[in-house]
Write a protein that holds these residues in place. Structure first.
Motif, PDB file in Angstrom:
ATOM      1  N   VAL A  24      11.975  12.858 -12.668  1.00  0.00           N
ATOM      2  CA  VAL A  24      10.710  12.477 -12.046  1.00  0.00           C
ATOM      3  C   VAL A  24       9.982  13.730 -11.586  1.00  0.00           C
ATOM      4  O   VAL A  24      10.605  14.747 -11.261  1.00  0.00           O
ATOM      5  N   THR A  25       8.652  13.674 -11.554  1.00  0.00           N
ATOM      6  CA  THR A  25       7.875  14.802 -11.044  1.00  0.00           C
ATOM      7  C   THR A  25       7.697  14.721  -9.531  1.00  0.00           C
ATOM      8  O   THR A  25       7.241  15.676  -8.912  1.00  0.00           O
ATOM      9  N   GLY A  26       8.058  13.588  -8.943  1.00  0.00           N
ATOM     10  CA  GLY A  26       7.986  13.397  -7.497  1.00  0.00           C
ATOM     11  C   GLY A  26       8.646  12.085  -7.130  1.00  0.00           C
ATOM     12  O   GLY A  26       8.828  11.205  -7.974  1.00  0.00           O
ATOM     13  N   ASP A  27       9.027  11.946  -5.866  1.00  0.00           N
ATOM     14  CA  ASP A  27       9.703  10.723  -5.434  1.00  0.00           C
ATOM     15  C   ASP A  27       8.833   9.491  -5.612  1.00  0.00           C
ATOM     16  O   ASP A  27       9.345   8.367  -5.664  1.00  0.00           O
ATOM     17  N   GLU A  28       7.492   9.695  -5.720  1.00  0.00           N
ATOM     18  CA  GLU A  28       6.613   8.540  -5.906  1.00  0.00           C
ATOM     19  C   GLU A  28       6.791   7.900  -7.281  1.00  0.00           C
ATOM     20  O   GLU A  28       6.286   6.797  -7.523  1.00  0.00           O
ATOM     21  N   ASP A  29       7.513   8.562  -8.188  1.00  0.00           N
ATOM     22  CA  ASP A  29       7.761   7.995  -9.522  1.00  0.00           C
ATOM     23  C   ASP A  29       9.061   7.209  -9.581  1.00  0.00           C
ATOM     24  O   ASP A  29       9.528   6.859 -10.669  1.00  0.00           O
ATOM     25  N   PHE A  30       9.648   6.933  -8.423  1.00  0.00           N
ATOM     26  CA  PHE A  30      10.866   6.127  -8.313  1.00  0.00           C
ATOM     27  C   PHE A  30      10.470   4.761  -7.753  1.00  0.00           C
ATOM     28  O   PHE A  30       9.984   4.654  -6.635  1.00  0.00           O
ATOM     29  N   VAL A  31      10.648   3.704  -8.539  1.00  0.00           N
ATOM     30  CA  VAL A  31      10.246   2.352  -8.144  1.00  0.00           C
ATOM     31  C   VAL A  31      11.502   1.573  -7.759  1.00  0.00           C
ATOM     32  O   VAL A  31      12.391   1.366  -8.595  1.00  0.00           O
ATOM     33  N   PHE A  32      11.566   1.147  -6.506  1.00  0.00           N
ATOM     34  CA  PHE A  32      12.702   0.367  -6.034  1.00  0.00           C
ATOM     35  C   PHE A  32      12.209  -0.558  -4.924  1.00  0.00           C
ATOM     36  O   PHE A  32      11.003  -0.666  -4.690  1.00  0.00           O
ATOM     37  N   TYR A  33      13.153  -1.262  -4.227  1.00  0.00           N
ATOM     38  CA  TYR A  33      12.736  -2.322  -3.304  1.00  0.00           C
ATOM     39  C   TYR A  33      11.878  -1.823  -2.157  1.00  0.00           C
ATOM     40  O   TYR A  33      11.053  -2.557  -1.621  1.00  0.00           O
ATOM     41  N   ASN A  34      12.037  -0.556  -1.749  1.00  0.00           N
ATOM     42  CA  ASN A  34      11.203  -0.014  -0.669  1.00  0.00           C
ATOM     43  C   ASN A  34       9.921   0.641  -1.177  1.00  0.00           C
ATOM     44  O   ASN A  34       9.075   1.058  -0.382  1.00  0.00           O
ATOM     45  N   GLN A  35       9.786   0.788  -2.474  1.00  0.00           N
ATOM     46  CA  GLN A  35       8.582   1.372  -3.085  1.00  0.00           C
ATOM     47  C   GLN A  35       8.362   0.624  -4.405  1.00  0.00           C
ATOM     48  O   GLN A  35       8.729   1.118  -5.466  1.00  0.00           O
ATOM     49  N   PRO A  36       7.755  -0.568  -4.339  1.00  0.00           N
ATOM     50  CA  PRO A  36       7.764  -1.471  -5.494  1.00  0.00           C
ATOM     51  C   PRO A  36       6.788  -1.151  -6.612  1.00  0.00           C
ATOM     52  O   PRO A  36       6.732  -1.893  -7.586  1.00  0.00           O
ATOM     53  N   SER A  37       6.007  -0.079  -6.509  1.00  0.00           N
ATOM     54  CA  SER A  37       5.102   0.227  -7.621  1.00  0.00           C
ATOM     55  C   SER A  37       4.868   1.727  -7.705  1.00  0.00           C
ATOM     56  O   SER A  37       5.084   2.470  -6.741  1.00  0.00           O
ATOM     57  N   ALA A  38       4.417   2.151  -8.872  1.00  0.00           N
ATOM     58  CA  ALA A  38       4.108   3.564  -9.115  1.00  0.00           C
ATOM     59  C   ALA A  38       2.980   3.650 -10.124  1.00  0.00           C
ATOM     60  O   ALA A  38       2.632   2.655 -10.786  1.00  0.00           O
ATOM     61  N   ALA A  39       2.409   4.852 -10.254  1.00  0.00           N
ATOM     62  CA  ALA A  39       1.322   5.098 -11.208  1.00  0.00           C
ATOM     63  C   ALA A  39       0.184   4.108 -11.007  1.00  0.00           C
ATOM     64  O   ALA A  39      -0.326   3.526 -11.973  1.00  0.00           O
ATOM     65  N   GLN A  40      -0.199   3.910  -9.736  1.00  0.00           N
ATOM     66  CA  GLN A  40      -1.301   3.011  -9.381  1.00  0.00           C
ATOM     67  C   GLN A  40      -1.117   1.614  -9.958  1.00  0.00           C
ATOM     68  O   GLN A  40      -2.047   0.963 -10.399  1.00  0.00           O
ATOM     69  N   GLY A  41       0.130   1.143  -9.932  1.00  0.00           N
ATOM     70  CA  GLY A  41       0.418  -0.215 -10.369  1.00  0.00           C
ATOM     71  C   GLY A  41       0.767  -0.363 -11.835  1.00  0.00           C
ATOM     72  O   GLY A  41       1.045  -1.480 -12.283  1.00  0.00           O
ATOM     73  N   ALA A  42       0.794   0.723 -12.598  1.00  0.00           N
ATOM     74  CA  ALA A  42       1.131   0.618 -14.018  1.00  0.00           C
ATOM     75  C   ALA A  42       2.591   0.238 -14.227  1.00  0.00           C
ATOM     76  O   ALA A  42       2.961  -0.266 -15.288  1.00  0.00           O
ATOM     77  N   ALA A  43       3.436   0.498 -13.230  1.00  0.00           N
ATOM     78  CA  ALA A  43       4.829   0.048 -13.249  1.00  0.00           C
ATOM     79  C   ALA A  43       5.123  -0.542 -11.881  1.00  0.00           C
ATOM     80  O   ALA A  43       4.928   0.126 -10.862  1.00  0.00           O
ATOM     81  N   ARG A  44       5.564  -1.790 -11.844  1.00  0.00           N
ATOM     82  CA  ARG A  44       5.772  -2.411 -10.546  1.00  0.00           C
ATOM     83  C   ARG A  44       6.815  -3.514 -10.620  1.00  0.00           C
ATOM     84  O   ARG A  44       6.975  -4.174 -11.645  1.00  0.00           O
ATOM     85  N   LEU A  45       7.543  -3.676  -9.514  1.00  0.00           N
ATOM     86  CA  LEU A  45       8.468  -4.786  -9.361  1.00  0.00           C
ATOM     87  C   LEU A  45       7.693  -6.008  -8.893  1.00  0.00           C
ATOM     88  O   LEU A  45       6.806  -5.903  -8.050  1.00  0.00           O
ATOM     89  N   LEU A  46       8.069  -7.183  -9.423  1.00  0.00           N
ATOM     90  CA  LEU A  46       7.353  -8.410  -9.101  1.00  0.00           C
ATOM     91  C   LEU A  46       8.132  -9.332  -8.172  1.00  0.00           C
ATOM     92  O   LEU A  46       7.642 -10.394  -7.814  1.00  0.00           O
ATOM     93  N   GLY A  47       9.334  -8.927  -7.777  1.00  0.00           N
ATOM     94  CA  GLY A  47      10.091  -9.738  -6.840  1.00  0.00           C
ATOM     95  C   GLY A  47      11.307 -10.378  -7.465  1.00  0.00           C
ATOM     96  O   GLY A  47      11.469 -10.449  -8.686  1.00  0.00           O
ATOM     97  N   LYS A  48      12.179 -10.842  -6.586  1.00  0.00           N
ATOM     98  CA  LYS A  48      13.457 -11.445  -6.977  1.00  0.00           C
ATOM     99  C   LYS A  48      13.491 -12.876  -6.461  1.00  0.00           C
ATOM    100  O   LYS A  48      13.052 -13.150  -5.346  1.00  0.00           O
ATOM    101  N   GLN A  49      14.014 -13.786  -7.252  1.00  0.00           N
ATOM    102  CA  GLN A  49      14.105 -15.167  -6.824  1.00  0.00           C
ATOM    103  C   GLN A  49      15.277 -15.860  -7.493  1.00  0.00           C
ATOM    104  O   GLN A  49      15.732 -15.442  -8.568  1.00  0.00           O
TER     105      GLN A  49
END
Length: 430
Positions: free
Chosen positions: A295-320
């Motif tokens: 990654v070029t920065g921690d903002e490029d790591f998408v996980f439960y505490n940071q559910p999106s990156a690249a202005q929403g181009a990659a994002r988690l939609l939730g667990k159910q």
């Protein structure tokens, strides 16, 4: 009729898209700021809201002179903007609360706000974000200033009215950049905002909703209406056999570890990912990396505490929970990823504190699909020696001189769980 009502209710709580959008739009029909439900993805509802133009607000406010006589005072540009922003926040919160109240199976709402911009008199998006049922229902909404908390309690919230370095609100309203949000950009690109064109327009959204109340809610179709015996008898003839249904989508192509394939162009515009599992809990994570898988920065790591990156181009939609399995979903817009992102890694991790490993997972599978109907699935190995695993990778490639995206099934992991997985991809772990 009780059976029909029960079927309708089951469709609503199961988040059937047609049922949810119909019911929510009926509820929105009398709102001062028109909202329109436009889709459902899992338990997430998408809503577009048309807020009043700032030019429709008065530029004067009642006041008194120094001698106590009533007068009209001219509002400063900043005060008028604050008035408009507070009104928008109030309507956003009201729309969110009404959406959650109407659709009990929805856990989050993606909402975007349209208005006519004062400089160009063209429609533009001035706010968007995701708000969960939990934060909306937990908040106190009593004072006027509470309306502005919509900026703080949502996920990936963007607003065209910002705070300056001195702590004051900006006095200009400019359109938000939606180039990385394909759905919003497409809506604007194909929108007609001329109310006199004779077509259904975004400018007429409010009137359109009011005059197109869903027919299913008319009194003559009320599922709870008491019917006379003669009417019941006339409608009790044997039902006709159901018409043959169209064949469903093609089954997903099963992948094996190490297998690669070239994705169709439709997948670049929207690739939906679903990780299904049982037996233990696991979390889906995404890494947006360079060609060296860093990654070029921690903002490029998408996980439960940071559910999106690249202005929403990659994002988690939730667990159910769905039946006996748990499903966590993600969405990726490959065409919107910045050029320096060469690879997107899809991984899972177990909670290290539980002592469980990936061997505790049962019925684990990763599923991909896109607008063309093409779908792929991969069952990662059940490895008792690892606590985090890269299941698949998406990466840029060149085929016959043309840029492409490829998908690779992986299924390899780390014994030390998320920390080891994150460090291997260049994320700083304290």
């Amino acid at each position: 009729m009780t059976g029909e009502a029960n079927q309708w209710w089951q469709s609503l709580i199961a988040n059937d898209e047609e049922t949810v959008c119909e019911v929510v739009n009926y509820a929105f029909a009398d709102n001062p700021a028109a909202g329109c439900a436009v889709g459902v993805d899992g338990s997430v509802l998408s809503v577009v809201m048309r807020h009043q133009d700032i030019d429709s607000l008065p530029d004067q406010t009642p006041g008194v002179t120094s001698s106590g006589r009533p007068t009209l005072k001219t509002l400063s540009k900043r005060d008028r903007t604050l008035w408009w922003l507070t009104s928008m926040g109030s309507n956003i919160i009201a729309t969110l609360k009404e959406g959650f109240a109407t659709a009990p199976g929805i856990t989050a709402i993606d909402l975007a706000v349209l208005t006519r911009l004062p400089d160009t008199q063209r429609l533009g998006f001035v706010a968007y974000g995701r708000w969960t049922r939990q934060v909306v229902e937990a908040g106190p909404w009593r004072e006027t200033g509470d309306a502005l908390r919509f900026l703080d309690i949502g996920q990936d919230v963007a607003c065209s009215v910002t705070t300056t370095a001195s702590g004051n609100l900006s006095s200009t309203i400019k359109p938000l950049d939606t180039s990385r949000l394909p759905g919003l950009q497409s809506l604007l690109d194909h929108a007609q905002d001329d109310a006199g064109s004779g077509d259904m327009t975004l400018a007429d959204l409010d009137g359109g909703l009011r005059t197109h109340v869903p027919a299913a809610h008319h009194a003559q179709q009320d599922p709870y209406r008491i019917r006379p015996f003669a009417e019941w008898k006339s409608q009790s003839a044997p039902a006709q056999p159901p018409a043959p249904t169209a064949p469903g989508p093609s089954p997903a192509t099963a992948l094996v570890p190490g297998q690669t394939l070239t994705l169709p162009e439709e997948a670049w515009q929207g690739l939906l990912i679903a990780f299904t599992f049982a037996g233990a809990d696991a979390d889906l994570t995404l890494f947006l990396t360079d060609s060296e898988s860093r990654v070029t920065g921690d903002e490029d790591f998408v996980f439960y505490n940071q559910p999106s990156a690249a202005q929403g181009a990659a994002r988690l939609l939730g667990k159910q929970v769905e039946g006996q399995h748990t499903v966590e979903r993600a969405a990726v817009h490959l065409a919107a990823l910045p050029a320096h992102i060469q690879r997107l890694t899809i991984a899972i991790n177990m909670d290290v504190d539980t002592g469980l490993t990936c061997g505790s997972l049962t019925h684990a599978s990763l599923y991909f699909d896109c607008a063309s109907g093409a779908a792929w699935t991969f069952q990662p190995p059940s490895d008792p020696d690892i606590r985090a695993m890269v299941i698949a990778e998406l990466y840029r490639h060149t085929t016959n001189g043309q840029p492409t995206w490829k998908l690779r099934a992986v299924g390899q992991g780390w014994a030390d769980g998320l920390d080891g997985l994150a460090r291997a991809h260049g994320v700083h772990v304290e």
